[in-house]
Write a protein that holds these residues in place. Structure first.
Motif, PDB file in Angstrom:
ATOM      1  N   LYS C 159       0.826  -1.204   0.000  1.00  0.00           N
ATOM      2  CA  LYS C 159       0.000   0.000   0.000  1.00  0.00           C
ATOM      3  C   LYS C 159       0.863   1.258   0.000  1.00  0.00           C
ATOM      4  O   LYS C 159       0.519   2.259  -0.613  1.00  0.00           O
ATOM      5  N   SER C 162       1.985   3.352  -3.068  1.00  0.00           N
ATOM      6  CA  SER C 162       1.156   4.415  -3.656  1.00  0.00           C
ATOM      7  C   SER C 162       1.793   5.785  -3.419  1.00  0.00           C
ATOM      8  O   SER C 162       1.603   6.702  -4.213  1.00  0.00           O
ATOM      9  N   VAL C 163       2.552   5.905  -2.316  1.00  0.00           N
ATOM     10  CA  VAL C 163       3.111   7.214  -1.972  1.00  0.00           C
ATOM     11  C   VAL C 163       4.207   7.633  -2.955  1.00  0.00           C
ATOM     12  O   VAL C 163       4.438   8.821  -3.157  1.00  0.00           O
ATOM     13  N   SER C 165       4.043   7.798  -5.893  1.00  0.00           N
ATOM     14  CA  SER C 165       3.447   8.575  -6.989  1.00  0.00           C
ATOM     15  C   SER C 165       3.820  10.052  -6.889  1.00  0.00           C
ATOM     16  O   SER C 165       3.831  10.755  -7.888  1.00  0.00           O
ATOM     17  N   THR C 173      -1.546   4.653  -8.457  1.00  0.00           N
ATOM     18  CA  THR C 173      -2.140   5.861  -7.895  1.00  0.00           C
ATOM     19  C   THR C 173      -1.896   7.063  -8.809  1.00  0.00           C
ATOM     20  O   THR C 173      -2.782   7.891  -9.041  1.00  0.00           O
TER      21      THR C 173
END
Lengths: 222, 242, 217
Positions: C159, C162-163, C165, C173
């Motif tokens: 998860k 996603s950061v 991005s 994302t």
């Protein structure tokens, strides 16, 4: 490298960072309170026998836990306007943090409740206590002991998660770093200062979590 | 006082109680023994409905235990239960453990409940430990507190589920002494135990179970010295050589 | 209008699959690197070497105490200042490795510390070397404690990809973010993004739950 670290500029921007720090703390406190309420309700639904509220609670918890927070933030940020809802960034961000942490908190509380030995419930039943009395006098006080440390851990996670709100332009600590970087292009000074403030919050919360761990875990009876 | 009428219970496919018929009269001390998995714990757990039954009827003091309309709270107040693993509440002091039910089930005033609780603690010889937490007590002391907790609602019946099996040998005596005292006060008791000495000394009747059935009943002397069935004989020889 | 956007979305669906592929690539490479580095650091952290232990401790505290997005900014904006030019993709992998290793290090150290001292002593008395003790006696037992939270950590790491991005890596994302500018149906776009993440992480969550139940016995 660090030789030409410009402390003067940090002092110049200190008021900005302090507002950012205050904003981060504010977001964290509000979100954790809302998340706690959400978590308690979601957990109560999750462990209830009523299917009509149990399955929605499971769906909520599992969907939140298997998608990234950033996607949830964007979902609300870009999604709410398509529903015709104009929600300011800050509120959108807090809503996202509340829903996200709420799901994790629900699972933490559930783990606490199931960690209490079945024999404890039986002993309560055998003494004639009803469901609510067993919950109130036997299960919850013991569950609290195992729940508080991970809850404080979730608190730490939430503070760090709130940094993602900078990406929807909420003016908090990380956003201050971005602002300073774009104005002066001194990313090292900006982001190490931001990191420093996060570390301060982290150590305070961690000290609290460690203390509660020592204080609240009950010794096993046998 | 307690009556089992054709009681049957299954755990999935396992037939744990098979056509149990049994009458226990007031003041009687019944010892139940048998190999593990024979259904002896289940039998006494059905008496206060910690376990449900699928067929038959259990009647305690004219109350059908497994009837939907039975007031379980009232029923359970008449029955004290002592667990193998004590199950004291670790977050409460000894006194709080014993007071919990009188205050919350009987709705007695705190002072009154405390008086009763202290009486019961005196009865098991632990008055001086009333403010200790369970974790600070030895296993034998914990089990005596559990007995006091069972007595605190002034029950007419006491059920014991292997009360000494989780104890170190040197602590078994103190718990059995408390139980023997209860017998002398005329308490109706069902005790699941393999303590032959206790059975011979105070039991009125011994009941031997195997595979969910009552295989043999008799007076302690009869049962231990002249078992009628091979299974009982084999079982007794095992606990003797143990 | 909804229908129109939906057909546009179907049109650019391959774009999302590319994003999913990128996310999987980042996730897979970082899970492997983080596990390897994390185990080595975890062993050091549970060792008796006070100096090394402290150094690893400081690193872990820094990573755990600061948000991942700040760590990415530090790596992406500051390393060039120090003469290390990195593209977005390697910078993302580096950030993931630094962050993930710290968390896995803590899990491994916790697992090793949970093993009773007597096991070390028994292994030492049998004449095993330090490495043998770890490999043959300690780690196999510690795995029982390590595995459930490790898989849980994998879900978190997936998860967290996603950061990345934010520095322009075209993963899931970022694809959603770019798309929503052209197709202003935020709910639809990010539901799709979410569903794709769900399809990777949910099986792992189930695995983690299963391991937790199994290891508890």
């Amino acid at each position: 490298m660090l030789v030409d670290f410009n402390f003067r500029i940090i002092f110049e921007y200190l008021p900005l960072f302090l507002t950012g720090l205050r904003s981060t703390c504010f977001i964290a406190v509000v979100s954790i309170a809302l998340a706690l309420a959400t978590g308690i309700i979601a957990c109560a639904c999750r462990i209830s026998g009523v299917k009509a509220i149990k399955y929605p609670a499971i769906a909520y918890i599992e969907i939140i836990r298997s998608t990234p927070l950033l996607v949830q933030i964007y979902f609300l940020y870009f999604g709410l306007p398509t529903l015709g809802l104009r929600v300011p960034e800050l509120q959108t961000g807090i809503l996202a943090l509340m829903l996200n942490s709420g799901a994790y908190i629900a699972e933490i509380i559930r783990a606490g409740i199931t960690s209490v030995d079945d024999g404890q419930l039986e002993a309560g039943t055998a003494s004639g206590l009803n469901y609510f009395q067993r919950m109130r006098f036997i299960i919850l006080p013991q569950a609290l002991g195992v729940t508080i440390p991970p809850l404080l851990g979730q608190n730490i996670v939430l503070v760090k998660d709130s940094a993602l709100l900078s990406l929807i332009s909420v003016m908090e600590l990380t956003r201050c770093g971005q602002t300073m970087t774009s104005e002066r292009f001194m990313p090292a000074e900006a982001f190490f200062t931001v990191a420093f403030f996060y570390m301060c919050i982290y150590f305070c919360l961690k000290a609290l979590a460690d203390w509660s761990q020592r204080k609240l875990i009950f010794r096993e009876a046998y | 006082m307690i009556e089992f009428k054709n009681v049957n219970k299954w755990f999935g496919k396992l037939h744990v109680l098979n056509n149990i018929d049994l009458k226990i009269s007031k003041g009687e001390v019944l010892v139940i023994c048998g190999p593990s998995g024979s259904g002896k714990s289940t039998l006494i757990r059905c008496i206060n409905r910690l376990e449900k039954i699928q067929k038959g009827e259990i009647i305690v003091n004219n109350t059908p235990v497994h009837d939907k309309h039975t007031n379980l709270t009232k029923l359970r107040a008449q029955i004290g239960f002592v667990f193998q693993q004590f199950h004291l509440y670790p977050h409460m002091t000894v006194l709080q453990n014993v007071m919990l039910a009188p205050v919350n089930v009987k709705k007695l005033a705190k002072s009154e409940a405390e008086k009763i609780a202290l009486e019961k603690l005196e009865q098991v010889g632990l008055t001086e430990k009333s403010s200790a937490y369970p974790a600070q007590l030895s296993g034998g002391q914990q089990q005596r507190v559990a007995i006091a907790r069972g007595l605190t609602m002034s029950p007419e019946i006491m059920l014991f589920d292997e009360p000494t099996s989780a104890l170190d040998p040197e602590m078994i005596g103190e718990v059995l002494d408390v139980m023997v005292n209860l017998v002398s006060e005329g308490m109706t008791m069902c005790v699941v135990t393999h303590e032959m000495g206790f059975a011979k000394k105070v039991a009125h009747r011994v009941l031997f179970m195997d595979e969910g059935k009552i295989v043999e009943t008799g007076t302690p002397d009869d049962f231990f010295d002249n078992p009628k069935t091979d299974r009982a004989a084999e079982f007794i020889s095992k606990i003797l050589t143990h | 209008m909804m229908g129109f956007y939906f057909s546009r979305l179907v049109e650019i669906y391959p774009f999302f699959l590319k994003g999913l592929w990128m996310t999987s690539k980042i996730a897979f490479i970082s899970l492997v690197t983080c596990t390897l580095i994390g185990f080595v650091l975890g062993v050091i952290r549970s060792s008796n070497n006070i100096i090394l232990k402290r150094i690893v401790g400081v690193y872990v505290a820094f990573v755990r105490g600061t948000p991942f997005v700040v760590q990415i900014f530090i790596i992406f904006f500051i390393l060039p200042d120090w003469g290390l030019q990195l593209d977005a993709f390697p910078a993302a992998l580096l950030a993931m490795a630094i962050m993930g290793s710290a968390f896995i290090c803590e899990i491994v150290a916790g697992g090793i510390n949970s093993i009773h001292k007597g096991q070390w002593e028994a292994a030492t008395s049998s004449g095993l070397t330090m490495i043998q003790q770890l490999r043959l006696v300690i780690v196999p037992q510690a795995m029982k404690v390590i595995l459930p939270p490790l898989v849980g950590q994998y879900v978190l790491l997936i998860k967290d990809t996603s950061v990345v991005s934010v520095i322009g890596v075209m993963e899931l994302t970022r694809v959603g973010w770019v798309t929503v500018v052209r197709i202003p149906e935020g709910l639809m776009v990010f539901s799709l993004v979410g569903a794709l993440y769900f399809s990777i992480s949910y099986p792992l969550i189930l695995l983690s739950n299963y391991l937790e139940r199994k290891m508890a016995i």
